[in-house]
Design a protein around this motif. Sequence first.
Motif, PDB file in Angstrom:
ATOM      1  N   ARG A   1      44.513  32.444  37.652  1.00  0.00           N
ATOM      2  CA  ARG A   1      43.224  31.754  37.670  1.00  0.00           C
ATOM      3  C   ARG A   1      42.414  31.978  36.402  1.00  0.00           C
ATOM      4  O   ARG A   1      41.706  31.097  35.950  1.00  0.00           O
ATOM      5  CB  ARG A   1      42.403  32.211  38.873  1.00  0.00           C
ATOM      6  CG  ARG A   1      42.723  31.393  40.103  1.00  0.00           C
ATOM      7  CD  ARG A   1      42.547  32.188  41.358  1.00  0.00           C
ATOM      8  NE  ARG A   1      41.163  32.469  41.662  1.00  0.00           N
ATOM      9  CZ  ARG A   1      40.770  33.463  42.468  1.00  0.00           C
ATOM     10  NH1 ARG A   1      41.681  34.241  43.008  1.00  0.00           N
ATOM     11  NH2 ARG A   1      39.512  33.659  42.711  1.00  0.00           N
TER      12      ARG A   1
ATOM     13  N   ASP B   1      35.878  36.276  42.457  1.00  0.00           N
ATOM     14  CA  ASP B   1      35.649  34.996  41.776  1.00  0.00           C
ATOM     15  C   ASP B   1      34.574  35.146  40.710  1.00  0.00           C
ATOM     16  O   ASP B   1      34.715  34.662  39.591  1.00  0.00           O
ATOM     17  CB  ASP B   1      35.212  33.929  42.802  1.00  0.00           C
ATOM     18  CG  ASP B   1      36.379  33.520  43.681  1.00  0.00           C
ATOM     19  OD1 ASP B   1      37.533  33.814  43.306  1.00  0.00           O
ATOM     20  OD2 ASP B   1      36.134  32.922  44.740  1.00  0.00           O
TER      21      ASP B   1
ATOM     22  N   GLU C   1      34.963  34.656  36.657  1.00  0.00           N
ATOM     23  CA  GLU C   1      34.077  33.717  35.965  1.00  0.00           C
ATOM     24  C   GLU C   1      33.412  34.415  34.768  1.00  0.00           C
ATOM     25  O   GLU C   1      33.328  33.856  33.679  1.00  0.00           O
ATOM     26  CB  GLU C   1      33.034  33.211  36.969  1.00  0.00           C
ATOM     27  CG  GLU C   1      31.941  32.332  36.398  1.00  0.00           C
ATOM     28  CD  GLU C   1      32.498  31.067  35.760  1.00  0.00           C
ATOM     29  OE1 GLU C   1      33.587  30.629  36.196  1.00  0.00           O
ATOM     30  OE2 GLU C   1      31.852  30.541  34.835  1.00  0.00           O
TER      31      GLU C   1
ATOM     32  N   GLU D   1      45.004  36.345  40.350  1.00  0.00           N
ATOM     33  CA  GLU D   1      43.869  36.471  39.441  1.00  0.00           C
ATOM     34  C   GLU D   1      44.262  36.078  38.027  1.00  0.00           C
ATOM     35  O   GLU D   1      43.528  35.385  37.329  1.00  0.00           O
ATOM     36  CB  GLU D   1      43.384  37.915  39.425  1.00  0.00           C
ATOM     37  CG  GLU D   1      42.783  38.324  40.731  1.00  0.00           C
ATOM     38  CD  GLU D   1      42.607  39.817  40.825  1.00  0.00           C
ATOM     39  OE1 GLU D   1      42.882  40.515  39.829  1.00  0.00           O
ATOM     40  OE2 GLU D   1      42.204  40.272  41.894  1.00  0.00           O
TER      41      GLU D   1
END
Lengths: 591, 381
Positions: free
Chosen positions: A196, A168, A172, A193
């Motif tokens: 996202r 994560d 980011e 992934e």
Amino acid sequence: MTAALEITGLVKSYGSMRALDGVDLVVEAGTVHCVLGENGAGKSTLCHAVAGSLTSDEGSLLLYGESYAPRRPADALAAGVAMVHQHFSLVSTLTVGENLRLLRLPDLAGRIARVREAYGLVLELDAVAGKLPVGVRQRVEIVKALLRDPRLLVLDEPTGVLGPAETDALLETCRRIAAAGHAVVLVTHKLGEAVRAGDHATVLRGGRVAGGGPMAELSAERLVPLMIGRSVGALDATVAGAVGLEPGAVEPVGPVTVGPGAAGSVPAAVEPRGSAPAALDSAGSAPAAGESAGPVPVTADSAGGGADDGDGQRVGGAALGLSEVTVRRADGTYALDRAALEVGFGEIVGIAGVEGNGQSELMAVIAGSLAPDDGRVVLHGRDLTRAKPAARTGAGLGVVPEDRHHEGCVPELSVAENLHLGRLGEFKRFGVFLDRPALGRATEKVLGEHDVRAPGAFAPMASLSGGNQQKVVIARELALDPLVCLAASQPTRGLDIGAVEAVHARIRAAAARGAGVLVVSAELDELLALCDRVLVAYRGRLLGPVDPRAEGARERIGALMVGADGAGVPAGVGQSPPTRGPSPSKAIGAH
Amino acid sequence: MSAPTTTTSPPPESPPSAKPHPTPQPALRTRLHTLPRHPLTVALVAALCAAVVGMVLVVAAGAELGSAWQALEEGMFGSSYAVGSSLNSAAVLALIAAGFTVAHRAGLVNVGGEGQLCAGGTAAAAVGLVLPAQVPTAVGVPLVVLAGFLAGAAWASIAAWLKVKRGTSEVITTLLLNFIGIGMVSLAVHEEALLRQPVTSSETLPQSAPLPTGAQLPLIGDVESPATAVVVIAAVAVLATGIVLRHTALGLRLRAVGHSPAASARLGLPVGRLEGGGLAFAGGLAGIAGAALVATAPYVLAEHFSSGYGFAGLVVGLLARGSLTAVAAVSLLFGFLTSGGINLQLAAQVPASTVQIVQSLLVLFIAAAMLFTTRRPGSRS
């Protein structure tokens, strides 16, 4: 506006194999562009062509509108292209600061400060690189790339070794780099992934662009067919897990557990736990299903619970039992700290955990390549703690090693030789010579049974794709008679979706035949979908167990993986790690 | 080492398939690229380069190329004496190289041929000298050869044991054991208490007494030829090793251990025994070579009796790169070149070291060419 990177007709051949076959790709500035594909689709080759570590045969690259033809990595760096490789390139004995100084950049402190401010990437400069967790090491790698203030950052499979939280954080960071106006190329084979973090996605298959577009218009359901060339409906939940899809995206497979009566003897008939949705009676995702199904695996709480106090039959009755296994590293720290587990007959037990928490040592102890300092390894009542690998194989322990090329097979030898290396004595002619025709016939049979695609029985193992190599390894281990327990480490690492499916089917079939199965995997989703019980390796201890069918299992395992025991872990599930003194697992060790 | 693609017909168009890789489509350019990388081309070019340097050296020594070639040829094939001594040299080289190849299959590099040869020679002399003078050849020769094999194997076992038990690199240990072995021979032939012949005057040479007739290797072929039974022993050894390595389970197990000790251990192979056994066998063959040198005229153990055969055999083994056919071929080439070189000096006044230089250059060129052939094309600019 001009694209950050524009690739036209890129071709790269290795001998007769075309790794890239006319790839076109446009990466806009300020975006994260995901390059997806199975293993061998050409993703890494594309990265290396962009970063200058190999030169392409044909095709052209434009970097911010200018012609760009890097001949070596230095050219790429000078042009403002930085790459973070799949494998770390840090000197492990130096500190982070020293590693950064190796780059010999002017005004290093200023650059580090700028990266910290712009992207929030904080580094502990005095820490020794080798002692940092992988996630932090990767952060150092990314900072290394960003220190040069690149216009284009290429990340090659960056999440392979990371836990969920670290992944994560990485995604980011990618978003922030893109937000700063740079372009990011994120290479991955995990769809989740890409969904996202990506703005755009391009799917490679067999060295060609299979499709792509803005992520807003794409979904996992549309990307999977592009990657593998067939529809997602045909896939099994575990396969979806292996590519990083949320398990909800596809119908989960129902849990079929083996009753307590199965322990102690190989059950004559076990309900097949095949991938057919028909196998689930009470919809698998319901939290209560596990309990209401009644037959909770007999050893469900033996690793952490104290229920088996004084019950001497437990270790002997299980397919595989480990008690109090302790392994010290050379520096005195514990690789395994009184690890205990039991695998019942017909049961699939998973070991989750961030890599480096003792999983490799655990498998080495089970496989016989590492002698534990303390503790016992018992296979169906036989103590194998100090047994040689041949004795373990003879006792019915199948092992699928973590590193296929190092331990799993000998890539230089042929498929036939790899399959039968352990029992060449059965293939003799005139008492002396090796009976190659018989070896070939036996191999052809196995290749057919396990659907291995090989150029022939005597083709070198190295000429097979990773998935087919793994199928050979698993076929070899499943051929043991009797097969008491199969211990598989990272059985689907690096495999493409079709092969993952086949490997999972084989593992389930082994359990259905009554063998105990232990699976160590870094893919949490895989374990959740495949296992009856999941233990979590954390700093050499085995925490848990967690019932993968219970609600919030993912979160609980995730918490245990990072050592946040207690936090969010309901009592009774996350039995606190054994402390020195009277430990729950002592009961096993006493026998 | 993969052979280059030499197909001339265009490959069929790859049909759309689920396989991740397209079918091979070798471009003409790739084929032209791979041609100069073919191992045979490389070997020929290396031999040519070495020969040219040899010619330059011959001219520099003030000899005519024609007469030098004649002298070389005469030294190699001119008489049955020349052929016989060439064959003897080739046999010794072949024994050491065959052993090297066996150990190499098991993944070990035996650079200790010289020391093992010394150990074998010393043991052979010791056994031969205690035999009664009237010992029949059928008893004496096998005993001497066996003593050589056992001593060579024991010598190599020191390195093997260190490797298997302690993980010490066999390259280092076998190399260092060479010097101990060479020193041991010196000691043995200088001490009367050991193997030195009885000292009767200040001119008594530091060497052993000659072996009894029954312990001397019998000659084969015609009376003119010095070729001894070592040629037969070497031929049998090379043939047998080749068959075992290629056609038996043992050969396959050795190969598996050599490629991947970890995977072999996982599959239950006795890795330590295979590695150690391979190295000991290599030592044993080198020991036989030593025994053969002692049991050949003048039938004595002396300092420098090994004449550097241990190292030359290592070079042969390296050049043969695992093939026993190549072991036989390269041994013969080197054996004949060596005797030719001696005649070159005698007849054409060209230093025999010219041949050694040419041999060394051949090794260097081929080693360099290996790098050239194995480098991944296109990986570097």
